[in-house]
Design an enzyme around this catalytic site. Structure first.
Site, PDB file in Angstrom:
ATOM      1  N   MET A  18       0.859  -1.182   0.000  1.00  0.00           N
ATOM      2  CA  MET A  18       0.000   0.000   0.000  1.00  0.00           C
ATOM      3  C   MET A  18       0.892   1.227   0.000  1.00  0.00           C
ATOM      4  SD  MET A  18      -2.822  -1.104   2.873  1.00  0.00           S
ATOM      5  CE  MET A  18      -1.570  -1.847   3.949  1.00  0.00           C
ATOM      6  N   GLN A  55       8.856  -3.189  -2.391  1.00  0.00           N
ATOM      7  CA  GLN A  55       8.259  -3.321  -3.709  1.00  0.00           C
ATOM      8  C   GLN A  55       8.971  -2.417  -4.705  1.00  0.00           C
ATOM      9  OE1 GLN A  55       4.340  -1.760  -5.237  1.00  0.00           O
ATOM     10  NE2 GLN A  55       3.755  -3.913  -5.033  1.00  0.00           N
ATOM     11  N   GLU A  84      -1.692  -4.510 -12.212  1.00  0.00           N
ATOM     12  CA  GLU A  84      -2.549  -3.322 -12.163  1.00  0.00           C
ATOM     13  C   GLU A  84      -2.327  -2.327 -13.292  1.00  0.00           C
ATOM     14  OE1 GLU A  84      -3.814  -5.250  -8.798  1.00  0.00           O
ATOM     15  OE2 GLU A  84      -1.716  -4.758  -9.083  1.00  0.00           O
ATOM     16  N   TYR A 143       0.680  -1.223 -14.588  1.00  0.00           N
ATOM     17  CA  TYR A 143       1.919  -0.449 -14.567  1.00  0.00           C
ATOM     18  C   TYR A 143       2.872  -0.971 -15.652  1.00  0.00           C
ATOM     19  CZ  TYR A 143       0.117   1.648 -10.291  1.00  0.00           C
ATOM     20  OH  TYR A 143      -0.664   2.333  -9.389  1.00  0.00           O
ATOM     21  N   ARG A 175       4.609  -9.671  -8.496  1.00  0.00           N
ATOM     22  CA  ARG A 175       3.194  -9.313  -8.504  1.00  0.00           C
ATOM     23  C   ARG A 175       2.764  -9.220  -9.966  1.00  0.00           C
ATOM     24  NH1 ARG A 175      -1.683  -8.529  -5.422  1.00  0.00           N
ATOM     25  NH2 ARG A 175      -2.826  -6.804  -6.362  1.00  0.00           N
ATOM     26  N   HIS A 234      -5.954  -0.333 -13.593  1.00  0.00           N
ATOM     27  CA  HIS A 234      -6.637   0.844 -13.059  1.00  0.00           C
ATOM     28  C   HIS A 234      -7.642   1.419 -14.052  1.00  0.00           C
ATOM     29  CE1 HIS A 234      -4.464   0.796  -9.409  1.00  0.00           C
ATOM     30  NE2 HIS A 234      -3.302   1.121  -9.912  1.00  0.00           N
ATOM     31  N   ARG A 285      -5.616  -3.667   2.751  1.00  0.00           N
ATOM     32  CA  ARG A 285      -6.418  -2.710   3.524  1.00  0.00           C
ATOM     33  C   ARG A 285      -6.891  -3.253   4.874  1.00  0.00           C
ATOM     34  NH1 ARG A 285     -10.886  -1.363  -0.749  1.00  0.00           N
ATOM     35  NH2 ARG A 285     -10.571  -3.595  -1.093  1.00  0.00           N
ATOM     36  N   GLN A 339     -12.413   5.368   1.027  1.00  0.00           N
ATOM     37  CA  GLN A 339     -12.464   6.813   1.159  1.00  0.00           C
ATOM     38  C   GLN A 339     -11.157   7.434   1.637  1.00  0.00           C
ATOM     39  OE1 GLN A 339     -16.793   6.393   2.967  1.00  0.00           O
ATOM     40  NE2 GLN A 339     -16.173   8.515   2.981  1.00  0.00           N
ATOM     41  N   CYS A 380      -8.228   5.643   2.039  1.00  0.00           N
ATOM     42  CA  CYS A 380      -7.034   4.901   1.599  1.00  0.00           C
ATOM     43  C   CYS A 380      -6.819   5.059   0.100  1.00  0.00           C
ATOM     44  CB  CYS A 380      -7.126   3.442   2.028  1.00  0.00           C
ATOM     45  SG  CYS A 380      -8.648   2.592   1.542  1.00  0.00           S
ATOM     46  N   CYS A 400      -7.517   5.620   7.382  1.00  0.00           N
ATOM     47  CA  CYS A 400      -8.557   4.592   7.312  1.00  0.00           C
ATOM     48  C   CYS A 400      -9.802   5.131   7.976  1.00  0.00           C
ATOM     49  CB  CYS A 400      -8.096   3.310   8.015  1.00  0.00           C
ATOM     50  SG  CYS A 400      -9.371   2.010   8.085  1.00  0.00           S
ATOM     51  N   ALA A 419     -18.970   8.570  15.423  1.00  0.00           N
ATOM     52  CA  ALA A 419     -18.159   9.484  16.225  1.00  0.00           C
ATOM     53  C   ALA A 419     -18.255   9.154  17.706  1.00  0.00           C
ATOM     54  CB  ALA A 419     -18.590  10.926  15.969  1.00  0.00           C
ATOM     55  N   ASP A 464     -18.698  13.180   6.317  1.00  0.00           N
ATOM     56  CA  ASP A 464     -18.654  11.775   5.930  1.00  0.00           C
ATOM     57  C   ASP A 464     -18.161  10.977   7.121  1.00  0.00           C
ATOM     58  OD1 ASP A 464     -15.897  12.179   6.016  1.00  0.00           O
ATOM     59  OD2 ASP A 464     -15.627  12.043   3.853  1.00  0.00           O
TER      60      ASP A 464
END
Length: 697
Positions: free
Chosen positions: A28, A103, A171, A173, A221, A259, A319, A345, A347, A359, A424, A665
């Site tokens: 990530m 990576q 992905e 790349y 990967r 992507h 994640r 949202q 990440c 997160c 919250a 949000d």
């Protein structure tokens, strides 16, 4: 060993590297790899996961050259300062007993260079929908130089103290761009047929293997299915996987989709485990070589089922380690886990623009190095809670992980009232209890959860209920007293004065819209519609935000009878304008698949007994048939208690929707809940025996 996770918790191996279990933390990009702090924040992030039981962890991509950087500010291995930060990270993780793979990354045509930076390069000058640039075509010599860049990056990884490397070849790349006929239009030794198109990826693996030697693990990967019409076919993928193994890869980590693919891969609308057959096909091609499955696996129970039902060797989960750094240890102990809900949202959406990742359900991501809290530990007892008279306290004193929301121990536990048990309020209550305070939560509804209790009914959002379960289980473990069905109002001023602190987290109420016919019995607000299983066969949703989108998604699902006819009526031109960029397109595509109609630019609305009459954006008068009309036209703060709280003179904070609905949000709600707990802790540490301070302006 926890019953049911025998395969997950069984030791594994990649090359000569032993692994403590079968879960790998996937790569990530965090957005603070280049922070000027000598790698302190990055090291703290990985160390928190080591303490939580993580095995092999893969870093976010480290660009092997400046032209390969994804976004401005990306870490480049040619930069000595970046390497110095990585050395610290690898060293601290190694001392703690962790395993970290670097990576190696090159974005190719996806690169979005900084002003004055090198232009993106690719096998062919095919425009990129991601960067919105056309890359320069690499010469044969340029291709060879990039192969050397990967080898040099691998050498750096070993020299810096990493345990392994992962080559980013999925992905969409650069390495994928060489493999695909859509982006590789060459006719030389690097393209022209499948064998020549796969040559670049094979050359990179071979060069990396030569650079690090035979005893250093090399993971590739790769993309198992690019999900692009006219892309790489399955036979080529299988042949490519075998070629990578022959070139020296110790394991293949199988990704899915590019992507730019029109098919969602990691969004909540994708069922968990959906892409396992793609990884299984790669495993069938390579035999004994370890293969990792990834994408939309967010529970160890799912991983266990995959390992039991397929020949796959390892599971990559990314994640989920943001949502819960102690994912492994909590699961091993049979305790609730803070589940990743795939909202994207804080990440992926932030990563796509180069912002710092966090997160939604864990606002501490990125703050692991802050001096004002200590990382989660498994060796501290939870504080006991003193219940108010006549109220039975929840169980307390149980041993479990504790985040202390302050670097100084609590001198004297304080009493805190949290009014509202939405995101919250639940977060604030948990963090206050973890800090050692005595917490009582008052919730007006019969169940906790607030807006999350509505959201979990939406297709793809069932895991939102798991967030509520985790937080309420934590409150029970920590001895927090939770009153449900207990509103707090102005008449309770005396009750509130008994506390040392008050958190007002009363949330929001639906915005009322004064429309002709708005009082008819088939018209309801969005809160009622979410919990009503008796929506009519023709539903009109008035509103264009995320809640309206969620309602349309929910209402469009087939029920007991025929599918509903759903129409969304919005005043603006763009549906769901504030939804996250990685999610909005996938959800809107699902609405189109469900044949949800969207009418934009509406005005002059009038509700009748069986229709909504309006003028649309073209100026035409229309009537939309409707047996149920739902008003989803925004929210207002449920702030009726604030004036009473201010009169008490007690320290307080107003958080989440109760404070302000502008830009509201769940990311903000959770973060404000945590911030309120932290603010109280600071105030309590600096105060004497009495704590009577009003909320700062």
């Amino acid at each position: 060993m926890t019953t049911g996770l025998q395969r997950v918790l069984r030791p594994g191996r990649i090359g000569r590297l032993p692994l403590p279990h079968r879960i790998v933390m996937g790569a990530m990009h965090l957005g603070w790899e280049n922070r000027d702090d000598d790698g302190r924040a990055l090291a703290a992030f990985y160390l928190a996961r080591v303490r939580g039981g993580a095995g092999l962890m893969v870093t976010g991509g480290a660009a092997v050259s400046a032209a390969g950087a994804d976004v401005p500010g990306y870490g480049v291995l040619d930069d000595p300062a970046f390497r110095a930060r990585l050395r610290r990270v690898a060293g601290e993780v190694g001392v703690a007993g962790g395993l970290l793979a670097l990576q190696l990354f090159h974005a190719g045509r996806y690169a979005r260079p900084a002003a004055g930076g090198p232009r993106p390069v690719a096998p062919s000058a095919v425009p990129s929908p991601i960067s919105r640039l056309t890359p320069d075509t690499l010469s044969a010599a340029g291709v060879s130089r990039i192969v050397e860049d990967f080898a040099r990056g691998a050498h750096h990884a070993r020299e810096l103290g990493f345990s392994a490397v992962e080559i980013m070849g999925s992905e969409g790349y650069l390495i994928d761009q060489f493999l695909s006929p859509l982006t590789n239009r060459r006719d030389d030794e690097w393209g022209g047929d499948p064998q020549r198109r796969m040559r670049f990826g094979v050359a990179v693996v071979r060069a990396v293997r030569e650079a690090v030697g035979t005893d250093f693990p090399v993971v590739m990967r790769m993309t198992g299915d690019d999900l692009l019409p006219g892309g790489t076919d399955r036979d080529t993928v299988a042949e490519y996987a075998r070629a990578l193994a022959a070139a020296g890869a110790d394991a293949l980590n199988v990704g899915v989709g590019w992507h730019e693919s029109p098919t969602p891969t990691v969004q909540a609308v994708v069922p968990p485990g959906h892409w396992v057959p793609v990884a299984s096909a790669v495993k069938a091609a390579v035999g004994a070589l370890p293969v990792l499955a990834s994408n939309r696996i967010n529970r160890l129970a799912q991983a266990e089922a995959i390992l039991a039902g397929t020949p796959l060797d390892l599971i990559s989960m990314a994640r989920p380690f943001l949502a819960d750094p102690a994912l492994i240890e909590r699961s091993r102990a049979g305790r609730p886990v803070n589940i990743c809900v795939a909202c994207n949202q804080a990440c992926i959406d932030r990563s796509l623009v180069g912002a710092a990742v966090s997160c939604m359900v864990n606002p501490l991501v990125g703050r692991e190095a802050d001096p004002e809290f200590e990382a989660e530990r498994e060796d501290r007892a939870a504080p006991a809670t003193q219940a108010e008279p006549g109220v039975r306290a929840a169980p307390s004193g149980q041993v479990g992980p504790v985040v202390r929301v302050g670097s100084v121990a609590v001198r004297e536990p304080r009493t805190v009232a949290v009014v509202g048990a939405g995101p919250a309020g639940l977060r604030a209550a948990r963090d206050l209890a973890l800090a050692g305070h005595r917490v009582t939560v008052y919730e007006a509804d019969r169940e906790p959860g607030g807006q999350f209790r509505l959201a979990c009914r939406v297709p793809g959002k069932a895991d939102y209920a798991e967030t509520i379960r985790f937080l309420t289980a934590e409150l029970t473990r920590l001895g927090v007293v939770l009153h449900t069905g207990r509103p707090v109002a102005g008449a309770d001023e005396g009750l509130l004065r008994r506390y040392d602190g008050i958190i007002v987290a009363t949330g929001v109420v639906p915005r009322r819209v004064d429309l002709p016919g708005g009082a008819l019995p088939h018209v309801r607000d969005y809160g009622a519609a979410f919990t009503d299983d008796a929506l009519g066969p023709r539903v009109a949703v008035i509103g264009g935000g995320g809640i309206a989108v969620d309602l349309a998604h929910l209402a469009s699902q087939p029920g007991a009878g025929r599918p509903r006819q759903v129409t969304v009526l919005l005043r603006g031109e763009r549906l769901g304008p504030r939804m996250g960029r990685s999610t909005r397109w996938a959800v809107l595509a699902e609405l189109r698949r469900r044949q949800v109609a969207v009418v934009s630019g509406v005005r002059d609305l009038r509700i009748d007994t069986d229709a909504v009459h309006l003028v649309d954006g073209t100026g035409a008068a229309r009537s939309v048939p409707a047996d149920t009309v739902v008003i989803a036209a925004g929210q207002l703060p449920a702030d009726g208690l604030v004036r009473t709280v201010r009169r008490t003179g007690v320290w307080h904070r107003v958080v989440g929707g109760a404070r302000d609905t502008t830009g509201l949000d769940a990311v903000r709600a959770f973060a404000e809940g945590h911030a309120a707990a932290l603010a109280f802790q600071r105030a309590a540490q600096g105060a004497g025996r009495t704590l009577r301070v009003g909320e700062p302006a």
